[in-house]
Design a protein around this motif. Structure first.
Motif, PDB file in Angstrom:
ATOM      1  N   MET A   1       0.839  -1.174   0.000  1.00  0.00           N
ATOM      2  CA  MET A   1       0.000   0.000   0.000  1.00  0.00           C
ATOM      3  C   MET A   1       0.887   1.241   0.000  1.00  0.00           C
ATOM      4  O   MET A   1       1.915   1.276   0.661  1.00  0.00           O
ATOM      5  CB  MET A   1      -0.904  -0.013   1.231  1.00  0.00           C
ATOM      6  N   ASN A   2       0.474   2.242  -0.702  1.00  0.00           N
ATOM      7  CA  ASN A   2       1.230   3.481  -0.795  1.00  0.00           C
ATOM      8  C   ASN A   2       1.046   4.289   0.487  1.00  0.00           C
ATOM      9  O   ASN A   2      -0.072   4.655   0.823  1.00  0.00           O
ATOM     10  CB  ASN A   2       0.750   4.278  -2.005  1.00  0.00           C
ATOM     11  N   PRO A   3       2.125   4.603   1.214  1.00  0.00           N
ATOM     12  CA  PRO A   3       1.972   5.341   2.470  1.00  0.00           C
ATOM     13  C   PRO A   3       1.601   6.799   2.283  1.00  0.00           C
ATOM     14  O   PRO A   3       1.280   7.479   3.247  1.00  0.00           O
ATOM     15  CB  PRO A   3       3.351   5.213   3.111  1.00  0.00           C
ATOM     16  N   PHE A   4       1.602   7.302   1.050  1.00  0.00           N
ATOM     17  CA  PHE A   4       1.289   8.699   0.812  1.00  0.00           C
ATOM     18  C   PHE A   4      -0.163   8.915   0.391  1.00  0.00           C
ATOM     19  O   PHE A   4      -0.556  10.015   0.075  1.00  0.00           O
ATOM     20  CB  PHE A   4       2.236   9.259  -0.247  1.00  0.00           C
ATOM     21  N   VAL A   5      -0.959   7.848   0.409  1.00  0.00           N
ATOM     22  CA  VAL A   5      -2.362   7.944   0.019  1.00  0.00           C
ATOM     23  C   VAL A   5      -3.198   8.204   1.267  1.00  0.00           C
ATOM     24  O   VAL A   5      -3.014   7.571   2.303  1.00  0.00           O
ATOM     25  CB  VAL A   5      -2.822   6.642  -0.670  1.00  0.00           C
ATOM     26  N   VAL A   6      -4.127   9.131   1.177  1.00  0.00           N
ATOM     27  CA  VAL A   6      -5.012   9.432   2.304  1.00  0.00           C
ATOM     28  C   VAL A   6      -6.126   8.399   2.305  1.00  0.00           C
ATOM     29  O   VAL A   6      -6.751   8.136   1.286  1.00  0.00           O
ATOM     30  CB  VAL A   6      -5.593  10.856   2.178  1.00  0.00           C
ATOM     31  N   LEU A   7      -6.375   7.828   3.471  1.00  0.00           N
ATOM     32  CA  LEU A   7      -7.406   6.813   3.600  1.00  0.00           C
ATOM     33  C   LEU A   7      -8.792   7.441   3.552  1.00  0.00           C
ATOM     34  O   LEU A   7      -8.971   8.633   3.778  1.00  0.00           O
ATOM     35  CB  LEU A   7      -7.214   6.038   4.909  1.00  0.00           C
ATOM     36  N   ALA A   8      -9.809   6.624   3.289  1.00  0.00           N
ATOM     37  CA  ALA A   8     -11.184   7.112   3.152  1.00  0.00           C
ATOM     38  C   ALA A   8     -11.706   7.705   4.457  1.00  0.00           C
ATOM     39  O   ALA A   8     -12.534   8.602   4.439  1.00  0.00           O
ATOM     40  CB  ALA A   8     -12.085   5.981   2.686  1.00  0.00           C
ATOM     41  N   GLU A   9     -11.228   7.226   5.621  1.00  0.00           N
ATOM     42  CA  GLU A   9     -11.697   7.744   6.902  1.00  0.00           C
ATOM     43  C   GLU A   9     -11.103   9.107   7.229  1.00  0.00           C
ATOM     44  O   GLU A   9     -11.450   9.701   8.236  1.00  0.00           O
ATOM     45  CB  GLU A   9     -11.345   6.766   8.040  1.00  0.00           C
ATOM     46  N   GLY A  10     -10.165   9.591   6.407  1.00  0.00           N
ATOM     47  CA  GLY A  10      -9.570  10.896   6.639  1.00  0.00           C
ATOM     48  C   GLY A  10      -8.251  10.834   7.367  1.00  0.00           C
ATOM     49  O   GLY A  10      -7.642  11.858   7.630  1.00  0.00           O
ATOM     50  N   GLN A  13      -1.595   8.471   6.368  1.00  0.00           N
ATOM     51  CA  GLN A  13      -0.420   7.727   6.795  1.00  0.00           C
ATOM     52  C   GLN A  13       0.817   8.524   6.408  1.00  0.00           C
ATOM     53  O   GLN A  13       0.831   9.190   5.380  1.00  0.00           O
ATOM     54  CB  GLN A  13      -0.375   6.350   6.133  1.00  0.00           C
ATOM     55  N   THR A  14       1.813   8.434   7.228  1.00  0.00           N
ATOM     56  CA  THR A  14       3.038   9.166   6.916  1.00  0.00           C
ATOM     57  C   THR A  14       4.043   8.218   6.272  1.00  0.00           C
ATOM     58  O   THR A  14       3.997   7.010   6.470  1.00  0.00           O
ATOM     59  CB  THR A  14       3.648   9.775   8.188  1.00  0.00           C
ATOM     60  N   GLY A  15       4.927   8.790   5.505  1.00  0.00           N
ATOM     61  CA  GLY A  15       5.994   8.023   4.880  1.00  0.00           C
ATOM     62  C   GLY A  15       7.253   8.854   4.864  1.00  0.00           C
ATOM     63  O   GLY A  15       7.215  10.073   5.041  1.00  0.00           O
ATOM     64  N   SER A  16       8.350   8.207   4.684  1.00  0.00           N
ATOM     65  CA  SER A  16       9.604   8.943   4.688  1.00  0.00           C
ATOM     66  C   SER A  16       9.923   9.455   3.287  1.00  0.00           C
ATOM     67  O   SER A  16       9.419   8.948   2.292  1.00  0.00           O
ATOM     68  CB  SER A  16      10.734   8.043   5.178  1.00  0.00           C
ATOM     69  N   LEU A  17      10.755  10.456   3.258  1.00  0.00           N
ATOM     70  CA  LEU A  17      11.178  11.024   1.977  1.00  0.00           C
ATOM     71  C   LEU A  17      11.975   9.999   1.176  1.00  0.00           C
ATOM     72  O   LEU A  17      11.844   9.931  -0.052  1.00  0.00           O
ATOM     73  CB  LEU A  17      12.008  12.283   2.211  1.00  0.00           C
ATOM     74  N   SER A  18      12.764   9.191   1.856  1.00  0.00           N
ATOM     75  CA  SER A  18      13.552   8.180   1.145  1.00  0.00           C
ATOM     76  C   SER A  18      12.649   7.147   0.477  1.00  0.00           C
ATOM     77  O   SER A  18      12.958   6.673  -0.613  1.00  0.00           O
ATOM     78  CB  SER A  18      14.529   7.486   2.092  1.00  0.00           C
ATOM     79  N   SER A  23      10.722   5.037  -4.542  1.00  0.00           N
ATOM     80  CA  SER A  23       9.628   4.566  -5.389  1.00  0.00           C
ATOM     81  C   SER A  23       9.615   5.308  -6.716  1.00  0.00           C
ATOM     82  O   SER A  23       9.350   4.725  -7.768  1.00  0.00           O
ATOM     83  CB  SER A  23       8.284   4.701  -4.676  1.00  0.00           C
ATOM     84  N   PHE A  24       9.925   6.616  -6.691  1.00  0.00           N
ATOM     85  CA  PHE A  24       9.987   7.396  -7.924  1.00  0.00           C
ATOM     86  C   PHE A  24      11.137   6.930  -8.809  1.00  0.00           C
ATOM     87  O   PHE A  24      10.964   6.722 -10.012  1.00  0.00           O
ATOM     88  CB  PHE A  24      10.141   8.886  -7.599  1.00  0.00           C
TER      89      PHE A  24
END
Length: 65
Positions: A1-10, A13-18, A23-24
């Protein structure tokens, strides 16, 4: 799962810059690896035409004299 996607409940999730950078770069390197042979082939074709056409013109000019 992508940690930069906002979940439906609002909840976000946080993710690190690295993680974002890796991923890019993984996606870009995969696309570049697929496109590289075509790009290199096209560049070689252009180089041969730019080098070879003047040589052929010069050859035909010398042979026409």
């Amino acid at each position: 799962m992508n940690p930069f996607v906002v979940l439906a409940e609002g909840e976000a999730q946080t993710g690190s810059l690295s993680t974002l950078v890796s991923s890019f770069t993984n996606a870009v390197s995969t696309q570049f690896a697929a496109a590289a042979p075509g790009v290199i082939g096209a560049a070689a074709g252009v180089a041969v035409v730019l080098w070879g056409v003047p040589k052929l013109v010069g050859f035909f000019k010398r042979s026409a004299k």
